[in-house]
Structures are given as structure tokens and as C-alpha cells.
Design a protein around this motif. Structure first.
Motif, mmCIF file in Angstrom:
data_model
loop_
_atom_site.group_PDB
_atom_site.id
_atom_site.type_symbol
_atom_site.label_atom_id
_atom_site.label_comp_id
_atom_site.label_asym_id
_atom_site.label_seq_id
_atom_site.Cartn_x
_atom_site.Cartn_y
_atom_site.Cartn_z
ATOM 1 N N VAL A 151 51.588 -63.111 70.538
ATOM 2 C CA VAL A 151 51.015 -64.120 71.429
ATOM 3 C C VAL A 151 49.507 -64.168 71.154
ATOM 4 O O VAL A 151 48.843 -63.132 71.186
ATOM 5 N N VAL B 279 52.205 -68.448 79.405
ATOM 6 C CA VAL B 279 52.779 -68.350 78.058
ATOM 7 C C VAL B 279 53.148 -66.903 77.759
ATOM 8 O O VAL B 279 54.232 -66.612 77.252
ATOM 9 N N ARG B 280 52.272 -65.982 78.097
ATOM 10 C CA ARG B 280 52.540 -64.565 77.845
ATOM 11 C C ARG B 280 53.802 -64.116 78.592
ATOM 12 O O ARG B 280 54.648 -63.433 78.036
ATOM 13 N N ALA C 219 46.067 -67.165 74.834
ATOM 14 C CA ALA C 219 47.213 -67.786 75.514
ATOM 15 C C ALA C 219 47.144 -67.542 77.015
ATOM 16 O O ALA C 219 46.645 -66.507 77.470
#
Length: 133
Positions: free
Chosen positions: A44, A52-53, A48
Motif C-alpha cells: 500500500v 484504502v489501507r 494511501a
């Protein structure tokens, strides 16, 4: 059983056969966290969002949980006419090139998916720290 956050030392494995299978599975779990989960999550990008993570972590955990289900024999795996496959996991411990012990961990010996989630709970965000141990 984890020594210095590193590994379940073989010398500390318990003597009961079922416990030894669990200790071997814990060694597998550590390396699954170290070499699969943390490496995937580290992909990742640094910038981010937290959303998103979390999505990546959820996807990685779903995939690895399903690997555990495959090893556990949760699904029937057709392998041709009147045939089915079973996947197996053995943890072999070596001293130099000599096999010291082999533990059959799956299928059906212990509950690997529960073990996987225990590793996530125990090390989750710190799983990448285990890589260098």
C-alpha cells in the motif's frame, strides 16, 4: 511461546502430541504473517488513505483465511472423476540437513483459521516488525 517477538523456539515446544502440532502451526503462522501478510500490506503506498489501507488489509486477511480453509479441508476439492484432493501442511524442523521432527498440521489436525485470526489479533499492525526478527 514467541521468544523476543521472533519465533516459537523448537526447544520450547510442549511434549503432548496435540500441543506439538499447535506449536508447529504457530511457527507456520508466524512466517505466514511475516512473509505473506506484512509483505502484501506493505505494498500500500505510503500516502494511501486509512480507508484504502483497511480495504487492503481486509482483502489480504480474506485471502489468507481462505488459504487456511483450503489446508483445513473446509471445501471439497474435486480432482477428477470420483476423485478429490486434500492439501497438506507439514512443518519440518531441521538441524543442518538432518530432519529433527515432522509435524502434520493439516488437514484436520487443528483449527488453522482460528490460529490465523489469533495471529492477526496478536500482531496485526506489527506483523511487518516480525519480518526482520
Amino acid at each position: 511461546m514467541i521468544e523476543n517477538g521472533d519465533h516459537p523456539a523448537y526447544e520450547g515446544w510442549r511434549t503432548n502430541p496435540a500441543d506439538r502440532q499447535e506449536d508447529a502451526a504457530n511457527l507456520f503462522g508466524l512466517y505466514l504473517m511475516r512473509h505473506c501478510r506484512s509483505e502484501a500490506i506493505d505494498e500500500v503506498p505510503a500516502g494511501a488513505s486509512a480507508e484504502v489501507r483497511r480495504a487492503v488489509e481486509k482483502g489480504v486477511d480474506a485471502a489468507l483465511h481462505n488459504v487456511m480453509d483450503l489446508l483445513e479441508g473446509y471445501w471439497s476439492l474435486p480432482a477428477g472423476k470420483d476423485l478429490r484432493a486434500e492439501l497438506a501442511l507439514h512443518v519440518d524442523v531441521f538441524r543442518e540437513d538432518a530432519l529433527v521432527e515432522s509435524q502434520s498440521v493439516s488437514p484436520g489436525q487443528i483449527d488453522l483459521p482460528i490460529g490465523y485470526w489469533a495471529w492477526v489479533e496478536r500482531y496485526g499492525d506489527r506483523s511487518r516488525d516480525l519480518r526482520g526478527a
